[in-house]
Design an enzyme around this catalytic site. Structure first.
Site, short mmCIF file in Angstrom:
data_model
loop_
_atom_site.label_atom_id
_atom_site.label_comp_id
_atom_site.label_asym_id
_atom_site.label_seq_id
_atom_site.Cartn_x
_atom_site.Cartn_y
_atom_site.Cartn_z
N HIS A 193 -25.33 13.98 17.45
CA HIS A 193 -24.21 14.35 16.58
C HIS A 193 -22.90 13.71 17.07
O HIS A 193 -22.19 13.04 16.31
CB HIS A 193 -24.07 15.88 16.57
CG HIS A 193 -22.94 16.39 15.72
ND1 HIS A 193 -23.13 16.90 14.46
CD2 HIS A 193 -21.60 16.47 15.96
CE1 HIS A 193 -21.96 17.26 13.96
NE2 HIS A 193 -21.02 17.01 14.85
N GLU A 194 -22.60 13.91 18.35
CA GLU A 194 -21.34 13.35 18.88
C GLU A 194 -21.38 11.83 18.85
O GLU A 194 -20.36 11.18 18.67
CB GLU A 194 -21.08 13.87 20.31
CG GLU A 194 -20.84 15.37 20.40
CD GLU A 194 -19.84 15.92 19.38
OE1 GLU A 194 -18.88 15.19 19.02
OE2 GLU A 194 -20.03 17.06 18.92
N HIS A 214 -20.25 10.52 15.56
CA HIS A 214 -18.77 10.42 15.52
C HIS A 214 -18.32 9.16 16.27
O HIS A 214 -17.41 8.45 15.83
CB HIS A 214 -18.13 11.64 16.19
CG HIS A 214 -18.14 12.89 15.38
ND1 HIS A 214 -17.69 12.94 14.08
CD2 HIS A 214 -18.50 14.17 15.70
CE1 HIS A 214 -17.79 14.19 13.62
NE2 HIS A 214 -18.28 14.94 14.58
N HIS A 251 -18.62 6.06 14.32
CA HIS A 251 -17.54 6.02 13.32
C HIS A 251 -16.27 5.44 13.96
O HIS A 251 -15.53 4.68 13.32
CB HIS A 251 -17.30 7.45 12.82
CG HIS A 251 -16.67 7.53 11.47
ND1 HIS A 251 -16.36 8.73 10.86
CD2 HIS A 251 -16.26 6.58 10.59
CE1 HIS A 251 -15.81 8.51 9.68
NE2 HIS A 251 -15.74 7.21 9.49
#
Length: 671
Positions: free
Chosen positions: A463-464, A467, A470
């Site tokens: 999940h991290e 990010h 991105h």
């Protein structure tokens, strides 16, 4: 000489001491004010270049210094840093107001904004101009002088209150420890968790085991400890953070924050804080968010009630439990999951050695987006636990630096997050690449075992990392539109979509290998992971929706009449509650996402982004999870574009259509 005022590329952590921050921030504010002055006093007619663009490039030094400071206040804080934070936050709030409430500056911005149809601007330039103009108007530029003064006062108070809120939660987390010396009282707890607890006791010069409210300690205890009374003790302590009769009590702070936010929204012409916030989100209005949440609630609640009934019956059959309590949930869920799927989280952990999972996420990023990661030892880090990587593309060109900080410490707040030390932008023809950081709290290695992750922690890392991708793949001209600078209910799409690879055989085979034998995770486990992915999904959905609805209730109504946080919360949870209420507990007083982080009136965005991510991943499944064409499309339409285009437009460019919740409901087994 102050290292923070030098021209540095990577953060000079080893040269910085706490006494450098205040003078550096003071000086950087002066420099930034000088840059603003130059725009304001320019004799030239306002243009996109000398006003809009010039304004976006101001304050770079200040942003670099404050990003270092506030990241450390979360990941490696101490009393000195917290004290400095309390002092500098009002300065920064004042400085932001000096910009947004500067009439001459606003006149120049408005001049360009009003002329935008005549200017030949690129879509990105138009977006920057719109965002900048709204930034002024939404922050009081159109107010009279008296109201501007009131706004400044509110903003200063809010910045101090949210800091205090976070400090109180951290202090409460650090203040509690469960010290056990009787071996019977650690029955059921896995060896790895016991070893960590024993090591902690040893470090504190005590016998036995010490368990804390840090997630890697708290979660295994609540999931496996057979001793029900001790589970209760841990659970009550966890839920009582900020709600006890001591100096860390957050009740008044919560009330002050919501009342000030409401007052601020009214001052700016909005009905509530949620109306103010959501105007700039995909969801647009509180009504839409509440309708979206209630629609999901309608689908999830029957499933949740069925699941809860089954869990109650199971606990009664197993241990004669008449009334299931919050401290029983994780414990009996794990046992039931094991019975249904014959899947034991502890059996999976040996296949998820931290180093292997890191390799896995790197390898998957390479196959999808052509990224290469090399650990380097040539740049400063703020703690010896931190790992640093040089990230390049398939042509060997520099993409980003990545900092990764994986283990809990007393100066580090709970949870996991991604942040940046330097944004991406294109300035004077040079594409300045970003410096990205991910921070997690995973079990530390022990003398006998490496750091072995639960499957839940594996998905957290992915999940991290979503990010981080991105941030790392950002490729825009202006830093205020770069990377994760997107609408808040879109920001979770890259992070949540990457979690899907954790459930796929093709991906797991790359990295899920037994830390002792190197055996690839058996297929039966992979099948069970997939089968069990929707286990208790009704209850999980209800839980997430309850947090989002609580957030909305705090921020979409007038809070002036609220006197008891506890009563307010009971009412907010009425439709989503499964367990009996615990008198000593309160969610809001430690709900850091909305009272310290940036999720106020935005917690719904996790569920909102799940709809996007399930729909997006379905596209990958149709073509193949490592399909280059889909991955490149995702990189070019979503990951690299930042906030340069409206999120729904970006999504439609990727997917060819608007998202529907069906993929999520199907994945969750709720259809």
């Amino acid at each position: 000489m102050n290292p923070l005022l030098d021209n540095f590329n990577t953060a000079p952590f080893l040269k910085i001491s706490n006494n450098h921050y205040k003078p550096a921030i003071k000086k950087a504010i002066e420099i930034a004010k000088g840059e603003i002055d130059a725009i304001v006093k320019s004799p030239e007619t306002p243009s996109f270049k000398n006003t809009t663009e010039a304004l976006d490039f101001t304050g770079e030094k200040l942003n670099r210094i404050t990003s270092i400071f506030f990241n450390l206040n979360s990941a490696e804080t101490n009393e000195d840093i917290q004290k400095i934070a309390q002092e500098i936050s009002p300065w920064l709030s004042e400085f932001r107001n000096d910009i947004t409430l500067n009439e001459t500056l606003f006149e120049r911005v408005k001049f360009v904004f009003d002329a935008k149809e005549k200017l030949e601007l690129t879509p990105e330039q138009k977006m920057l101009l719109d965002k900048q103009y709204k930034g002024f108007s939404r922050n009081g530029a159109n107010l009279n002088n008296d109201d501007k003064g009131i706004l400044r006062d509110i903003d200063t108070k809010l910045s101090k209150l949210s800091l205090q809120f976070g400090e109180n939660v951290l202090a409460e987390t650090n203040a509690f420890e469960l010290h056990i010396t009787n071996e019977n009282e650690v029955s059921g707890i896995p060896e790895s968790a016991k070893e960590t607890a024993h090591q902690l006791a040893k470090e504190k010069g005590k016998d036995g085991w010490i368990f804390t409210l840090d997630y890697p300690s708290y979660v295994p205890f609540m999931t496996y400890a057979d001793h029900r009374e001790l589970r209760k003790k841990m659970s009550v302590a966890f839920g009582a953070k900020g709600f006890q009769d001591n100096k860390n009590n957050n009740e008044q702070i919560v009330l002050d924050i919501v009342k000030l936010r409401h007052k601020r929204a009214n001052l700016l012409g909005y009905k509530t804080h949620a109306h103010f916030v959501l105007e700039e989100r995909m969801a647009e209005t509180p009504e839409k968010v509440i309708e979206f949440s209630n629609n999901l609630l309608k689908k999830a609640k029957p499933a949740a009630l069925r699941e809860f009934k089954n869990l109650e019956n199971f606990a009664k059959k197993l241990d004669g439990i008449d009334l299931l309590q919050k401290w029983d949930g994780a414990y009996y869920s794990e046992k039931l999951k094991k019975e249904i799927f014959d899947l034991d989280q502890e059996l999976l952990k040996p296949y998820f050695k931290l180093e292997n999972v890191i390799y896995g996420v790197f390898e998957i990023s390479n196959r999808l987006f052509d990224l290469n990661f090399e650990e380097i030892f040539t740049i400063d880090k703020y703690h010896e636990d931190v790992k640093t990587y040089n990230v390049t593309n398939s042509n060997g060109k520099f993409v980003s630096y990545l900092y990764a900080d994986f283990h809990p410490r007393s100066g580090k707040r709970n949870g996991a997050w991604m942040t940046s030390y330097k944004p991406q932008q294109i300035k004077n023809g040079v594409n300045e690449r970003p410096h990205i950081s991910i921070v997690c709290n995973f079990t530390k290695p022990t003398p006998t075992k490496p750091s072995l992750l639960t499957f839940n922690e594996v998905t957290t890392l992915f999940h991290e990392f979503g990010h981080a991708l991105h941030g790392m793949l950002a490729n825009t001209t202006y830093n205020s539109l770069s990377g994760t600078s997107v609408s808040w209910d879109f920001v979770e799409l890259p992070s949540q979509v990457l979690e899907n690879w954790c459930y796929e055989k093709e991906a797991l085979e790359l990295f899920a290998k037994h830390y002792e034998t190197d055996e690839v995770i058996p297929m039966k486990y992979v099948e069970k992971i997939k089968e069990s992915a929707s286990f208790h999904e009704g209850m999980q959905t209800l839980r997430q929706l309850s947090f989002g609805l609580l957030d909305m209730k705090w921020h979409s109504e007038n809070p002036s009449e609220i006197t008891s946080i506890k009563e307010f919360e009971i009412e907010a949870f009425a439709e989503t509650n499964l367990y009996p209420d615990v008198v000593e507990n309160c969610m809001s007083t430690s709900f850091s996402h909305i009272f310290q982080g940036g999720y106020s009136a935005g917690y719904y965005s996790y569920k909102w982004a799940e709809v996007l991510d399930a729909d997006a991943f379905e596209y990958f499944l149709e073509k193949g999870i490592f399909d280059k064409e889909v991955a490149t499309k995702f990189k070019e339409t979503v990951l690299s574009k930042g906030g340069t285009v409206k999120p729904m437009e970006l999504y439609k460019r990727f997917r060819g259509k608007e998202p529907k919740p069906d993929a999520l409901l199907k994945r969750a087994g709720l259809l």
